[in-house]
Design a protein around this motif. Structure first.
Motif, PDB file in Angstrom:
ATOM      1  N   THR B  17     -19.934  -2.790  -7.514  1.00 29.96           N
ATOM      2  CA  THR B  17     -19.393  -1.479  -7.192  1.00 29.96           C
ATOM      3  C   THR B  17     -20.369  -0.645  -6.379  1.00 29.96           C
ATOM      4  O   THR B  17     -20.116   0.508  -6.130  1.00 29.96           O
ATOM      5  CB  THR B  17     -19.042  -0.734  -8.486  1.00 29.96           C
ATOM      6  OG1 THR B  17     -20.162  -0.833  -9.363  1.00 29.96           O
ATOM      7  CG2 THR B  17     -17.823  -1.339  -9.139  1.00 29.96           C
ATOM      8  N   ASP B  18     -21.492  -1.241  -5.972  1.00 29.93           N
ATOM      9  CA  ASP B  18     -22.469  -0.488  -5.205  1.00 29.93           C
ATOM     10  C   ASP B  18     -21.984  -0.387  -3.763  1.00 29.93           C
ATOM     11  O   ASP B  18     -22.158  -1.283  -2.954  1.00 29.93           O
ATOM     12  CB  ASP B  18     -23.828  -1.187  -5.272  1.00 29.93           C
ATOM     13  CG  ASP B  18     -24.911  -0.339  -4.653  1.00 29.93           C
ATOM     14  OD1 ASP B  18     -24.569   0.689  -4.036  1.00 29.93           O
ATOM     15  OD2 ASP B  18     -26.088  -0.697  -4.790  1.00 29.93           O
ATOM     16  N   ARG B  19     -21.406   0.765  -3.409  1.00 30.09           N
ATOM     17  CA  ARG B  19     -20.781   0.898  -2.092  1.00 30.09           C
ATOM     18  C   ARG B  19     -21.813   1.099  -1.000  1.00 30.09           C
ATOM     19  O   ARG B  19     -21.521   0.994   0.167  1.00 30.09           O
ATOM     20  CB  ARG B  19     -19.813   2.086  -2.090  1.00 30.09           C
ATOM     21  CG  ARG B  19     -18.582   1.843  -2.927  1.00 30.09           C
ATOM     22  CD  ARG B  19     -17.679   3.033  -2.868  1.00 30.09           C
ATOM     23  NE  ARG B  19     -18.286   4.202  -3.513  1.00 30.09           N
ATOM     24  CZ  ARG B  19     -18.152   5.447  -3.080  1.00 30.09           C
ATOM     25  NH1 ARG B  19     -17.447   5.678  -2.004  1.00 30.09           N
ATOM     26  NH2 ARG B  19     -18.709   6.446  -3.716  1.00 30.09           N
ATOM     27  N   TYR B  20     -23.030   1.456  -1.365  1.00 34.15           N
ATOM     28  CA  TYR B  20     -24.016   1.799  -0.352  1.00 34.15           C
ATOM     29  C   TYR B  20     -24.931   0.636  -0.021  1.00 34.15           C
ATOM     30  O   TYR B  20     -25.799   0.733   0.821  1.00 34.15           O
ATOM     31  CB  TYR B  20     -24.836   3.004  -0.827  1.00 34.15           C
ATOM     32  CG  TYR B  20     -23.936   4.145  -1.141  1.00 34.15           C
ATOM     33  CD1 TYR B  20     -23.274   4.818  -0.118  1.00 34.15           C
ATOM     34  CD2 TYR B  20     -23.680   4.528  -2.449  1.00 34.15           C
ATOM     35  CE1 TYR B  20     -22.399   5.846  -0.389  1.00 34.15           C
ATOM     36  CE2 TYR B  20     -22.807   5.547  -2.731  1.00 34.15           C
ATOM     37  CZ  TYR B  20     -22.172   6.210  -1.705  1.00 34.15           C
ATOM     38  OH  TYR B  20     -21.305   7.211  -1.979  1.00 34.15           O
ATOM     39  N   TRP B  21     -24.742  -0.495  -0.685  1.00 36.49           N
ATOM     40  CA  TRP B  21     -25.568  -1.664  -0.416  1.00 36.49           C
ATOM     41  C   TRP B  21     -25.112  -2.316   0.886  1.00 36.49           C
ATOM     42  O   TRP B  21     -23.941  -2.603   1.077  1.00 36.49           O
ATOM     43  CB  TRP B  21     -25.445  -2.649  -1.579  1.00 36.49           C
ATOM     44  CG  TRP B  21     -25.930  -4.022  -1.239  1.00 36.49           C
ATOM     45  CD1 TRP B  21     -25.180  -5.121  -1.002  1.00 36.49           C
ATOM     46  CD2 TRP B  21     -27.290  -4.438  -1.104  1.00 36.49           C
ATOM     47  NE1 TRP B  21     -25.970  -6.187  -0.730  1.00 36.49           N
ATOM     48  CE2 TRP B  21     -27.281  -5.807  -0.786  1.00 36.49           C
ATOM     49  CE3 TRP B  21     -28.523  -3.776  -1.221  1.00 36.49           C
ATOM     50  CZ2 TRP B  21     -28.447  -6.537  -0.584  1.00 36.49           C
ATOM     51  CZ3 TRP B  21     -29.677  -4.511  -1.029  1.00 36.49           C
ATOM     52  CH2 TRP B  21     -29.632  -5.868  -0.711  1.00 36.49           C
ATOM     53  N   VAL B  22     -26.046  -2.483   1.803  1.00 32.16           N
ATOM     54  CA  VAL B  22     -25.758  -3.174   3.055  1.00 32.16           C
ATOM     55  C   VAL B  22     -26.613  -4.433   3.091  1.00 32.16           C
ATOM     56  O   VAL B  22     -27.842  -4.356   3.026  1.00 32.16           O
ATOM     57  CB  VAL B  22     -26.085  -2.283   4.278  1.00 32.16           C
ATOM     58  CG1 VAL B  22     -25.693  -3.004   5.555  1.00 32.16           C
ATOM     59  CG2 VAL B  22     -25.371  -0.963   4.170  1.00 32.16           C
ATOM     60  N   GLN B  96     -14.460  -6.588   0.549  1.00 36.32           N
ATOM     61  CA  GLN B  96     -14.787  -5.904   1.802  1.00 36.32           C
ATOM     62  C   GLN B  96     -13.628  -5.942   2.788  1.00 36.32           C
ATOM     63  O   GLN B  96     -13.233  -4.924   3.334  1.00 36.32           O
ATOM     64  CB  GLN B  96     -16.017  -6.539   2.464  1.00 36.32           C
ATOM     65  CG  GLN B  96     -17.322  -6.138   1.842  1.00 36.32           C
ATOM     66  CD  GLN B  96     -18.045  -7.347   1.275  1.00 36.32           C
ATOM     67  OE1 GLN B  96     -17.454  -8.113   0.509  1.00 36.32           O
ATOM     68  NE2 GLN B  96     -19.287  -7.534   1.637  1.00 36.32           N
TER      69      GLN B  96
END
Ligand code: SF4
Lengths: 169, 268
Positions: B17-22, B96
Motif C-alpha cells: 500500500t506504499d503509494r510513494y515507493w518508486v 499498477q
C-alpha cells in the motif's frame, strides 16, 4: 468361571514376571530400531551421514529400510511441505506398531525458516512426534544422541501396551 | 504471542500500500547503439507491431502484442537464430496497470546475445502456448499458470506443476499473503483429518518472535532435556547428559564419559 478373570491381552494384564518380559522385549526393540529412509530436504544429508561409515548407525542396530512396513522409527528429516503432508501421514499409518517418530531439524519441528504458505508449521500437526531434534541441520551426533535417548525411552516403557492416540485417531 | 487473525478477505486487497515507493530503474539505452540488436529489431518490426524497444544491461527488451507471441518467437528461432528459450514467466503489475507482463528470455549461442520479449495481458485473458516451438516452455507455462493463474491455450498437458492440484489461489500474485490465506493455513488439516479436526489441532503458530525457554512443548535444549510439556522452574540447573540408565543395559557396553576420547582434529 474363575473368580478373578485375567485378561492376558490387555494393557498390563499379565500376572507373572512382567518386568522381565518387559525388559527382554524392550531390550530387543530398543536395539533394533529400524528407521525409514525419509530424507525430505537438507537434513536428509545429515541423516545419510549418520548411516554412513564415519558415524555408523549400524552399531546401534539402526538400519535404514526403504519400506514403512519394515520400519519402527520414522525420522522426518527436512522440510515438510503441505503437498507432502498427506504422504507422510500415509507412510506413518503403514508402519506397524509400536512405532516412534523423530522430528529432525527446525523445519520438521516448527516449519523453521520457511514461515510461508507452502510449509507445514511443525510435523506434529500431522503425526505424533516422540523426539524433537533442534538444529538446522542437526549434526549426525545429535541424531545419534536422539536415537540413544529414544532407546532409553523405549526401555522405560511397558512392552505390551495399547498405542495411545497421542493427538488424533 | 500475537493474536491469530483470520485471513478471509486478504486476497481481495493488495498487499503493498506504499503509494510513494518508486522502484529504481536500470538505465536504458537506444537500440541503435548496438548493431546486432538494431538488425534484429528491424527484422521483427518488418512483420510485427513493436510497442517499445530498448537495451538494458546489454540485453534488448522488445514489447510486442500478446497475440503475436508465437509468430515473433518463431521468427526469432528460425530466422534470427535465437535458438534457446531460457526462461518464461510473468510479472504481476495488477495493482499498477491492471495487467500481467509475460516475458520470454531468448538466447542466441551464435550471436552471443540475449533478447527479452515482453507482452502485457489483462487479468483473465489467455495466451497462446509456445510449447510447439520450445519444449522448455512446457513446464514454464505450467508454472506460470500455477503461480499467477494465467491460462495458456493449446498446451499439451495443462495443470498445476508445483502446488497440489486441489490448491486454491495463485501464490506469486502480489495479493497473495506470504503466510497463506485461510485455505492454505488449514490445507493439510482439512485434507487429512477433515474440517472438524481444526479445533483439536489449532491454528498454525506463525510468530517468528516467539521464543520462550520455559516452553517445553516447542523448544528443547541439548543437554537440558525435560519431558514434553514438563514444568520447569526459573533458573533450573543443567542436567548432565545421560545416555543410559544407571544400572546399565544387558549386553550393551556402558558409555563412560571419563574413559572416552574427544576428537579435536576432525581430519585425523
Ligand atoms: S532444518 Fe535446516 S537443514 Fe534441516 S531441512 Fe530445514 S533448512 Fe534444511
Amino acid at each position: 468361571m474363575a473368580q478373578h478373570q485375567v485378561n492376558y491381552i490387555q494393557d498390563g494384564g499379565l500376572p507373572v514376571a512382567l518386568t522381565t518380559i518387559d525388559k527382554v522385549v524392550n531390550w530387543g526393540r530398543s536395539n533394533s530400531l529400524w528407521a525409514l529412509t525419509y530424507g525430505l530436504a537438507c537434513c536428509g544429508i545429515e541423516m545419510m551421514a549418520s548411516g554412513a561409515s564415519r558415524y555408523d548407525f549400524d552399531r546401534f542396530g539402526t538400519i535404514f529400510r526403504a519400506s514403512p512396513r519394515q520400519a519402527d522409527v520414522l525420522i522426518i528429516a527436512g522440510t515438510l511441505t503441505k503437498k507432502h503432508a498427506e504422504f507422510i501421514k500415509r507412510l506413518y499409518d503403514q508402519m506397524t506398531e509400536p512405532r516412534w517418530v523423530i522430528s529432525m531439524g527446525s523445519c520438521a519441528n516448527t516449519g523453521g525458516m520457511f514461515n510461508t504458505y507452502a510449509t507445514v508449521q511443525g510435523a506434529d500437526r500431522i503425526v505424533p512426534v516422540d523426539l524433537y531434534l533442534p538444529g538446522c541441520a542437526p549434526r549426525p551426533e545429535t541424531l545419534q544422541y536422539g536415537v540413544m535417548l529414544l532407546q532409553k525411552k523405549i526401555r522405560s516403557e511397558k512392552a505390551i501396551k495399547a498405542q495411545k492416540p497421542k493427538r488424533l485417531l | 504471542m500475537r493474536r491469530y487473525v483470520p485471513k478471509d478477505d486478504v486476497q481481495k486487497k493488495s498487499y503493498y500500500t506504499d503509494r510513494y515507493w518508486v522502484a529504481p530503474q536500470v538505465p536504458k539505452e537506444k537500440v541503435s547503439s548496438d548493431k546486432v540488436f538494431a538488425e534484429d529489431l528491424k527484422a521483427i518490426k518488418a512483420k510485427f507491431k513493436v510497442l517499445d524497444a530498448y537495451i538494458q544491461v546489454e540485453q534488448m527488451v522488445v514489447y510486442i502484442q500478446p497475440e503475436d507471441n508465437v509468430g515473433v518467437l518463431a521468427l526469432m528461432k528460425n530466422v534470427l537464430d535465437y535458438t534457446q528459450l531460457s526462461e518464461l514467466s510473468a510479472v504481476d503489475f495488477l495493482s499498477q496497470r491492471g495487467e500481467f507482463d509475460i516475458f520470454y528470455q531468448m538466447l542466441s549461442m551464435s550471436k552471443r546475445k540475449r533478447i527479452r520479449v515482453k507482452c502485457a495481458i489483462k487479468e483473465g485473458e489467455a495466451i497462446e502456448s509456445v510449447e510447439k516451438l520450445f519444449r522448455s516452455a512446457d513446464w514454464s507455462e505450467r508454472e506460470m499458470y500455477d503461480m499467477f493463474g494465467i491460462k495458456v491455450n493449446n498446451h499439451p498437458f495443462f495443470k498445476r506443476i508445483l502446488m497440489p492440484d486441489d490448491w486454491e489461489g495463485h501464490p506469486l500474485l502480489k495479493t497473495y499473503p506470504l503466510h497463506g490465506d485461510e485455505f492454505a493455513a488449514w490445507y493439510e488439516v482439512d485434507k487429512i483429518f477433515g474440517k472438524e479436526a481444526r479445533d483439536i489441532i489449532g491454528p498454525e503458530i506463525r510468530d517468528d518472535a516467539a521464543v520462550d525457554r520455559y516452553d517445553t512443548k516447542r523448544f528443547a535444549r541439548l543437554g537440558h532435556e525435560v519431558p514434553y510439556g514438563a514444568e520447569i522452574p526459573e533458573g533450573e540447573p543443567a542436567v548432565a547428559t545421560e545416555y543410559q540408565e544407571d544400572d546399565g543395559v544387558f549386553l550393551i557396553e556402558r558409555f563412560e564419559k571419563n574413559s572416552s576420547t574427544v576428537i579435536t582434529d576432525r581430519d585425523r
